[in-house]
Design a protein around this motif. Sequence first.
Motif: not given
Length: 682
Positions: A49-59, A231-233, A248-255
């Motif tokens: 099981y692997h859920a890629p995080y690419a697109g969530h990098d900043g948050i 934002t997190m700080e 904190v709602q972080a706008n991301c993309v799921r690549i």
Amino acid sequence: MQDLKVPKNHTIKKTPKKTLEKWYRLMTIGRAIDDKAPNYLKQAIGWSYHAPYAGHDGIQLAVGQVFEQKKDHMFLYYRDMLTALSSGLTTEEVILNGISKATDPSSGGRHMSNHFAKPEWNIHSVSSLTGNHTLHAVGVARAIKYYGEKAVAISNQGESSVSEGFVYEAYNGADKEELPVIFVVQDNGYGISVPKKDQTAQRKVANNFTGFKHLRIMHCNGKDVFDSMNTMEEAKKYAIENSRPVIVQANCVRIHSHSNSDNHQLYRSDTERNYVIKYDPLEKFRRMLIRYERFTEEELQEIEEAAKQEIKKAHKSALKAPDPKPESIYDFVLPEPYKAEKYPDGTHNEEGEKKKLITALNETLKAEFKENPDTFLYGQDMANKDKGGIFNVSKGLQQEFGKARVFNAPIAEDFIVGTANGMSRFNNKIRVVVEGAEFADYFWPAMEQYVETSHDYWRSNGKFAPNIVIRLASGGYIGGGLYHSQNIEGALVSIPGVRIVYPSFADDAAGLLRTAIRSEGPTMFMEPKSLYQNPKAATVVPEDFEVPFGKARVRKEGADLSIITYGNTTHLSLEAAEKLGEDDYSVEVIDLRSLIPLDEEAIFESVKKTNKVLVAHEDKVFGGFGGEISALITEKAFEYLDAPVRRVGSTFTPVGFHKALEKAILPDTQRIYDAAKKLLEY
């Protein structure tokens, strides 16, 4: 409370080069593992099981950077690989988790891959149930506030999990109690294949909670490192200084696809998939580092090469790590309980004034609150003026021990149990006693958290067990009907990882409650509410009485028949045994007291003595716990039986409200007598 202006402290020009280098290194390692993980599955090595995080990098980078190990508390979700790395997990530890090795710091291979944790750092083990750990974060934040720590609980989740009812319960509870917790919602627009528009009418799901009085809502670009860091700080500073929750709602993309078992080509257009790749956060960050002349191309390539070598080394080391041993499956189901040394067999010979069962419970609670100042009690109707629970079991506790230790909870059973789980994570000294519901029948909404609690110790490979006692007023004989007279232990005993006790007399209620509160790990404490004030259940109660788990009590010696029972039917069985004695039959009555663990030895000893067994309990015969006892005897003591094991219990119907219906449904003395008589004459 809506979003406030966030000060832009971190920019590409102001951030120290050493910090930028660390961030780029973490992002590069994380993305390389993210891309490599599916290959482990293809090679049959692991990471099924692997859920890629690419697109969530900043948050994810930002969340990990603001987290302070052993001070703050972190709850990762299954897409939080970069958050785990940014929080301090090593490359090798992440790979060990992915390929489920015995040395995986999260679970030792017991839990699904991509579920990262390190409990010794307060990076907590969570399950696969999306968003349920929000309740745990609220619970631990309650402890942070109570003990005056300058820390924060951080809970991560995707935007679709906000649709879950227990997430609302968590946000509402944190708002009501004004707790230092940050709920990070990583919004990539999809819940597997379900688009956000099918989840909520709001474009930004956090805005569903704008009416909450003390909750601050902040929005950021989760693809952008600097906006996410700022934002997190600010969120952490605000949560700690004001002791108030933040979303904190972080706008991301799921690549990529949701996971390696999902194919996003089935529901996303080529245009959309090309768009998210175009806005890859890692590529954007890399371009910025060069464009603003913070790094040269050669310097970045050096970082990338070093990251590649680090992954290669970690990969080789992780492959050599041992696999979990099959025989270890029985380890860490339950912690060792408190040793009841003063009364090792759970009996006593003291004389004196008899106390009712409700008095025994009340006095034991007060005694344990004095014994351990880190004991807490809450639930519905627990403490308002002179009210102390729906049956007044906790009467006087708030007046004696204060509102910070004894308090009311919302009418939200999942919240009650989930925050108890979370609160106990703060400190192993903490003991939380909750009324899981006002009546046992109302406990079903909390079953999600009950199941969660049941496998925490096993799932974390022995690193965490919730030290909680769940009290439930159980059973009938009060004319309560549906939701006030049902028994639920038959359903609960099928779930490993929780002790279940069911006393019948005042002294056993006190002794088992004392042992349960002092033990590590969860205990379900079933209280036969019809016996609270019943003189039949009143006994002398030694003030220091202890009853060990898994130790039955012989209530009446006998030679011709064994009645194995617990709860309300213990008294009915004793009455039936006395009546049978008038017919010159010698009947033994075994009061189990503890269902899990079960005193098999006491059962078998009685079977060997009498050779005939009747199991009597209040719950339904079909699907009831008596079926397990009968099967156990048939399997392990069949050669001692002179007749089939018989059972007496409720009919396979709900419990009716009218007295005539209740009488027809619940077992009584006559029904037990008749069944025993037939068995004796067999």
